[in-house]
Design a protein around this motif. Structure first.
Motif, PDB file in Angstrom:
ATOM      1  N   LEU A  87       1.028  -1.319   0.396  1.00  0.00           N
ATOM      2  CA  LEU A  87       0.115  -0.217   0.130  1.00  0.00           C
ATOM      3  C   LEU A  87       0.525   1.009  -0.109  1.00  0.00           C
ATOM      4  O   LEU A  87       1.696   1.547   0.614  1.00  0.00           O
ATOM      5  CB  LEU A  87      -1.164  -0.240   1.223  1.00  0.00           C
ATOM      6  N   ALA A  88       0.811   2.422  -1.391  1.00  0.00           N
ATOM      7  CA  ALA A  88       1.516   3.149  -1.314  1.00  0.00           C
ATOM      8  C   ALA A  88       3.430   3.064  -1.104  1.00  0.00           C
ATOM      9  O   ALA A  88       3.531   4.003  -0.442  1.00  0.00           O
ATOM     10  CB  ALA A  88       1.214   4.199  -0.201  1.00  0.00           C
ATOM     11  N   THR A  90      -4.096  10.775   1.816  1.00  0.00           N
ATOM     12  CA  THR A  90      -4.869  10.658   1.331  1.00  0.00           C
ATOM     13  C   THR A  90      -5.732  11.918   0.284  1.00  0.00           C
ATOM     14  O   THR A  90      -5.678  12.815  -0.945  1.00  0.00           O
ATOM     15  CB  THR A  90      -6.103  11.117   2.453  1.00  0.00           C
ATOM     16  N   ALA A  91      -4.421  13.649   0.957  1.00  0.00           N
ATOM     17  CA  ALA A  91      -3.885  14.990   0.332  1.00  0.00           C
ATOM     18  C   ALA A  91      -4.256  14.119  -1.679  1.00  0.00           C
ATOM     19  O   ALA A  91      -4.439  15.143  -2.294  1.00  0.00           O
ATOM     20  CB  ALA A  91      -3.811  16.201   0.528  1.00  0.00           C
ATOM     21  N   TYR A  92      -2.954  13.504  -1.673  1.00  0.00           N
ATOM     22  CA  TYR A  92      -2.189  13.147  -2.884  1.00  0.00           C
ATOM     23  C   TYR A  92      -3.601  12.370  -3.548  1.00  0.00           C
ATOM     24  O   TYR A  92      -2.989  11.978  -5.037  1.00  0.00           O
ATOM     25  CB  TYR A  92      -0.901  13.265  -2.635  1.00  0.00           C
ATOM     26  N   GLY A  93      -3.711  11.774  -2.952  1.00  0.00           N
ATOM     27  CA  GLY A  93      -4.527  10.814  -4.137  1.00  0.00           C
ATOM     28  C   GLY A  93      -3.346  10.006  -4.005  1.00  0.00           C
ATOM     29  O   GLY A  93      -4.160   8.835  -5.025  1.00  0.00           O
ATOM     30  N   VAL A  94      -3.083   8.650  -2.995  1.00  0.00           N
ATOM     31  CA  VAL A  94      -2.705   7.913  -3.011  1.00  0.00           C
ATOM     32  C   VAL A  94      -3.119   6.729  -1.620  1.00  0.00           C
ATOM     33  O   VAL A  94      -3.549   7.693  -0.292  1.00  0.00           O
ATOM     34  CB  VAL A  94      -1.115   8.643  -2.158  1.00  0.00           C
ATOM     35  N   ASP A 103       1.523   7.123  12.098  1.00  0.00           N
ATOM     36  CA  ASP A 103       2.634   8.382  11.846  1.00  0.00           C
ATOM     37  C   ASP A 103       3.691   7.255  12.182  1.00  0.00           C
ATOM     38  O   ASP A 103       4.634   6.715  11.419  1.00  0.00           O
ATOM     39  CB  ASP A 103       3.337   9.741  12.304  1.00  0.00           C
ATOM     40  N   LEU A 104       3.467   6.232  13.151  1.00  0.00           N
ATOM     41  CA  LEU A 104       4.772   5.759  14.247  1.00  0.00           C
ATOM     42  C   LEU A 104       4.110   4.272  13.930  1.00  0.00           C
ATOM     43  O   LEU A 104       5.029   3.497  13.582  1.00  0.00           O
ATOM     44  CB  LEU A 104       4.590   5.156  15.432  1.00  0.00           C
ATOM     45  N   ASP A 105       3.102   3.885  13.101  1.00  0.00           N
ATOM     46  CA  ASP A 105       3.350   2.541  12.363  1.00  0.00           C
ATOM     47  C   ASP A 105       3.735   3.167  11.157  1.00  0.00           C
ATOM     48  O   ASP A 105       4.122   1.807  10.884  1.00  0.00           O
ATOM     49  CB  ASP A 105       1.735   2.411  12.082  1.00  0.00           C
ATOM     50  N   LEU A 106       3.502   4.358  10.112  1.00  0.00           N
ATOM     51  CA  LEU A 106       4.366   3.258   9.230  1.00  0.00           C
ATOM     52  C   LEU A 106       5.734   3.815   9.620  1.00  0.00           C
ATOM     53  O   LEU A 106       6.344   3.273   7.917  1.00  0.00           O
ATOM     54  CB  LEU A 106       3.920   5.710   8.858  1.00  0.00           C
ATOM     55  N   GLY A 107       6.153   4.436  10.282  1.00  0.00           N
ATOM     56  CA  GLY A 107       8.021   3.672  10.284  1.00  0.00           C
ATOM     57  C   GLY A 107       8.071   2.399  10.603  1.00  0.00           C
ATOM     58  O   GLY A 107       8.808   2.389  10.102  1.00  0.00           O
ATOM     59  N   THR A 108       7.260   1.733  11.317  1.00  0.00           N
ATOM     60  CA  THR A 108       7.507   0.385  11.007  1.00  0.00           C
ATOM     61  C   THR A 108       7.415  -0.332   9.145  1.00  0.00           C
ATOM     62  O   THR A 108       8.125  -0.709   9.341  1.00  0.00           O
ATOM     63  CB  THR A 108       6.452   0.007  11.739  1.00  0.00           C
TER      64      THR A 108
END
Length: 323
Positions: free
Chosen positions: A48-49, A88-92, A101-106
């Motif tokens: 995803l992304a 979301t603002a970029y449509g991605v 944000d912490l989860d995205l770091g993982t």
């Protein structure tokens, strides 16, 4: 029974709560604390992304590390969601699949390691080393095996069906893409074959435990191990404890009932999975209903209200294994 080596087959949130309880049980007698290996479902995984997301592995890791969000039941505690808002603002990505944000770091760290050529099992080991989990965490496979759901409106990734539609679209079938050519991750079969006890966590029987069992080599190891295999019902009083496993069971023609799930898994003596099965006291009638099935059944409290209650569940599973 004081086993030295325990293997747990588990999904995400429910599996994580159960493993925390099993770990708490071991801490009651630290001089006899067993080695625990958790074999986790990877069927919920997805790209995803540009990032590899592994929901069940992360739920297990965060819960055992004590950094999970207890209120939501998934993700990290103290999260912000600024990056997801920007995506979301970029449509991605999926706007309804919010990653903290912490989860995205993982996910960024995992994806970087995968792109460096490390297999998922090695990545899990490196990520888990950050915290003293108290267990060995293994993905069921290093290969990409993703669960898709066939609906009247087309085929969806399981996470889309689960999160976006909330399982409102009736599932016609579940497909584990890539499962035929997958192999068990290093250490999975070896752990099962060397185990003193194998426990099947109260996770979704269809898309969590079912996916683990679908990995070539896993069922064969479970059939060959000398360890008793004991499962815990994810259904209490005809209702799922958490999530929407009832929608998954309905799709494969299995009643949302503790005894029905045991029959779905089957007795190991007849080529199935189970030697023993724990149901909640509410479902005590299942003990008699399963008599003669080859699955030794007992009724005990199965609500995972806290780690101590869950430790008592784990102790009951070990006592049943000893029988």
């Amino acid at each position: 029974m004081d086993p030295d080596r325990i293997v747990v087959l588990a999904g995400g949130v429910g599996g994580a709560k159960f493993v925390r309880g099993l770990r708490a049980l071991g801490r009651r007698t630290p001089d006899r604390s067993p080695d625990v290996t958790v074999v986790a479902n990877t069927g919920d995984d997805l790209w995803l992304a540009g990032l590899r997301v592994t929901p069940d592995l992360d739920s297990l890791m965060y819960a055992l590390a004590g950094v999970n969000d207890e209120q939501r039941g998934w993700g990290r505690a103290g999260e912000s969601e600024r990056v997801s808002a920007e995506l979301t603002a970029y449509g991605v990505g999926w706007p309804w699949f919010t990653l903290g944000d912490l989860d995205l770091g993982t996910h960024i760290a995992r994806s970087a390691m995968l792109r460096e050529g490390l297999p998922l099992s090695a990545v899990v080991e490196r990520l888990s080393a950050r915290w003293p989990l108290g267990v060995r965490l293994l993905p069921a496979t290093d290969d990409e095996v993703e669960t898709h759901v066939v609906t009247a409106e087309g085929e969806l990734h399981f996470e889309e069906w689960w999160v976006r539609t909330r399982a409102a679209l009736p599932a016609l079938a579940f497909r584990q893409q890539g499962v035929e050519t997958a192999t068990a991750a290093p250490g999975v079969r070896e752990a099962i074959l060397a185990a003193d006890v194998v426990l099947v966590a109260p996770s979704n029987p269809v898309v969590s435990i079912g996916t683990v069992l679908g990995i070539p080599g896993v069922r064969e190891a479970l059939a060959a191990t000398s360890a008793p295999v004991v499962g815990l019902s994810p259904v209490i009083g005809g209702a799922v404890v958490r999530g929407m496993a009832d929608a998954c069971l309905t799709a494969i023609g299995v009643e949302t009932d503790a005894a029905a799930i045991a029959r779905h898994y089957g007795a190991r003596a007849d080529g199935g999975l189970l030697d023993g099965w724990l149901v909640d006291e509410t479902d005590a009638a299942a003990v008699e209903a399963l008599a003669g099935s080859g699955i030794r059944t007992a009724a005990v409290p199965l609500w995972m209200t806290d780690d101590d209650a869950t430790a008592d569940m784990a102790a009951a599973a070990l006592r049943l294994a000893a029988r």
